[in-house]
Design a protein around this motif. Structure first.
Motif, short mmCIF file in Angstrom:
data_model
loop_
_atom_site.label_atom_id
_atom_site.label_comp_id
_atom_site.label_asym_id
_atom_site.label_seq_id
_atom_site.Cartn_x
_atom_site.Cartn_y
_atom_site.Cartn_z
N VAL A 56 40.35 6.95 -28.13
CA VAL A 56 41.29 6.09 -28.76
C VAL A 56 40.64 4.55 -29.13
O VAL A 56 40.18 4.04 -28.04
CB VAL A 56 42.29 6.01 -27.89
N PRO A 57 40.79 3.87 -30.10
CA PRO A 57 40.33 2.61 -30.32
C PRO A 57 41.33 1.72 -29.63
O PRO A 57 42.38 1.79 -29.44
CB PRO A 57 40.52 2.41 -31.94
N MET A 58 40.34 1.17 -28.80
CA MET A 58 41.34 -0.01 -27.79
C MET A 58 40.48 -1.39 -27.99
O MET A 58 39.23 -1.43 -28.12
CB MET A 58 41.15 0.42 -26.59
N VAL A 59 41.14 -2.16 -27.45
CA VAL A 59 40.64 -3.52 -27.01
C VAL A 59 41.19 -3.97 -25.90
O VAL A 59 42.20 -3.72 -25.32
CB VAL A 59 41.35 -4.79 -27.97
N SER A 60 40.01 -4.21 -24.85
CA SER A 60 40.65 -4.45 -23.63
C SER A 60 40.12 -6.22 -23.25
O SER A 60 39.35 -6.66 -23.63
CB SER A 60 39.51 -3.87 -22.50
N VAL A 61 41.30 -6.83 -22.39
CA VAL A 61 41.36 -8.15 -22.23
C VAL A 61 41.70 -8.58 -20.70
O VAL A 61 42.26 -7.51 -20.13
CB VAL A 61 42.02 -9.02 -23.03
N THR A 62 41.42 -9.41 -20.32
CA THR A 62 41.81 -10.02 -19.03
C THR A 62 42.98 -11.20 -19.06
O THR A 62 42.54 -12.22 -19.80
CB THR A 62 40.75 -10.68 -18.25
N ILE A 115 47.43 -4.45 -32.76
CA ILE A 115 47.36 -3.79 -31.13
C ILE A 115 48.88 -3.07 -31.23
O ILE A 115 49.84 -3.52 -31.71
CB ILE A 115 47.45 -5.04 -30.12
N GLY A 116 48.74 -1.96 -30.54
CA GLY A 116 49.75 -0.89 -30.16
C GLY A 116 50.21 -1.12 -28.56
O GLY A 116 50.22 -2.12 -28.02
N LYS A 117 50.40 0.13 -28.32
CA LYS A 117 50.91 0.10 -26.92
C LYS A 117 49.82 -0.11 -25.86
O LYS A 117 48.71 -0.05 -26.24
CB LYS A 117 51.57 1.53 -26.50
N ALA A 118 50.02 -0.58 -24.44
CA ALA A 118 49.15 -0.70 -23.49
C ALA A 118 48.76 0.54 -23.23
O ALA A 118 49.81 1.33 -22.78
CB ALA A 118 49.84 -1.67 -22.46
N ILE A 119 47.45 1.01 -22.93
CA ILE A 119 46.98 2.04 -22.50
C ILE A 119 46.67 1.94 -20.82
O ILE A 119 46.93 2.87 -20.06
CB ILE A 119 45.70 2.74 -23.31
N VAL A 120 46.14 0.93 -20.46
CA VAL A 120 45.73 0.63 -18.95
C VAL A 120 46.26 -0.61 -18.56
O VAL A 120 45.88 -1.63 -19.41
CB VAL A 120 44.26 0.99 -19.02
N ILE A 121 46.90 -0.83 -17.48
CA ILE A 121 47.10 -2.05 -16.91
C ILE A 121 46.79 -2.20 -15.34
O ILE A 121 47.07 -1.04 -14.95
CB ILE A 121 48.65 -2.45 -17.08
N SER A 122 46.06 -3.28 -15.15
CA SER A 122 45.74 -3.12 -13.63
C SER A 122 45.66 -4.76 -13.28
O SER A 122 45.29 -5.51 -14.10
CB SER A 122 44.02 -2.52 -13.37
N GLU A 123 46.12 -4.85 -11.97
CA GLU A 123 46.02 -6.20 -11.39
C GLU A 123 44.96 -6.45 -10.46
O GLU A 123 44.90 -5.68 -9.45
CB GLU A 123 47.53 -6.61 -10.88
N SER A 164 44.34 -2.85 -21.37
CA SER A 164 43.61 -2.32 -22.45
C SER A 164 44.74 -2.03 -23.51
O SER A 164 45.63 -1.23 -23.25
CB SER A 164 42.83 -1.02 -22.09
N PHE A 165 44.77 -2.58 -24.84
CA PHE A 165 45.80 -2.07 -25.91
C PHE A 165 45.21 -1.21 -27.02
O PHE A 165 43.80 -1.26 -27.17
CB PHE A 165 46.19 -3.40 -26.46
N GLN A 166 46.14 -0.33 -27.56
CA GLN A 166 45.36 0.48 -28.66
C GLN A 166 45.37 -0.12 -29.71
O GLN A 166 46.32 -1.34 -30.19
CB GLN A 166 46.58 1.73 -28.79
#
Length: 225
Positions: free
Chosen positions: A22-28, A172-180, A221-223
């Motif tokens: 899935v094409p994603m963009v991951s940020v902090t 960007i679409g929905k969030a796929i991964v969220i971690s703290e 990580s957002f779609q």
């Protein structure tokens, strides 16, 4: 034949993986909230030394008893004071060529009103404490502050992802991964000193409270659309 079959299977596997990607963009994202602390935790010690072990221990025990009774009269709840260390050591004094005994007890006390710090310390000095080991600041509203910091961290992550995607003419679409990651509390370095009795009686302030910073960091990580 086996080599051709292996290559064909590998090709099919790569194609399957590519379809699942899935094409994603991951940020902090980071968020911070600052507040003036309204509570102060003090670590203090009572210590006595001498040649007779029974006398040393007795003197220290009596001083600790006086300290605990004062704290209760001052309004400190039982749950807000705790013994950290109790020690009784024998040591050799190379100057006098004699052995001596040292008895000590360390307590932590949570004062829920920073304005009462000097008043409390004056009374503790009178009761027998002879060392302040540490002073740290806290807030009685810590859970709300942590929640606010998390919300700011998520908003920061979303803003970053939107900017990255925008530069690529994407959204960007929905969030796929969220971690703290672990949240941190960063008090400003405390400034304090032991004031003389006359200074305390004159109402001199000996504690600079500063600010308390509560931070949160999230990985999202957002779609990509």
């Amino acid at each position: 034949m086996k080599k051709i079959a292996f290559i064909f299977i590998a090709f099919i596997s790569v194609q399957a993986i590519a379809q699942d990607l899935v094409p994603m963009v991951s940020v902090t994202g980071e968020g911070a909230v600052t507040i003036v602390p309204d509570e102060v935790e003090v670590r203090l010690s009572v210590e006595h030394s001498g040649k007779d072990i029974k006398t040393v221990k007795s003197d220290n025990d009596q001083a600790v008893d006086a300290v605990l009774k004062f704290l209760k009269q001052f309004g400190i709840a039982d749950k807000d004071m705790q013994t950290q260390h109790v020690r009784l050591n024998k040591s050799y004094d190379y100057n006098t060529k004699n052995y001596k005994f040292v008895a000590s007890q360390t307590l932590t006390v949570l004062l829920k009103k920073t304005a009462d710090y000097d008043k409390m310390m004056t009374g503790l000095l009178e009761q027998g404490i002879n060392r302040i080991d540490n002073v740290s600041f806290r807030s009685s509203d810590m859970e709300r502050l942590k929640s606010e910091a998390r919300i700011k961290a998520i908003a920061n992550a979303k803003q970053k992802a939107t900017e990255y995607a925008g530069e690529l003419n994407q959204k960007i679409g929905k969030a796929i991964v969220i971690s703290e990651t672990s949240s941190q509390n960063h008090p400003t370095p405390p400034m304090y000193r032991m004031a003389s009795d006359s200074a305390m009686e004159a109402g001199v302030e000996t504690l600079a409270v500063g600010e308390l910073s509560v931070t949160a960091k999230v990985y999202v990580s957002f779609q990509l659309l």
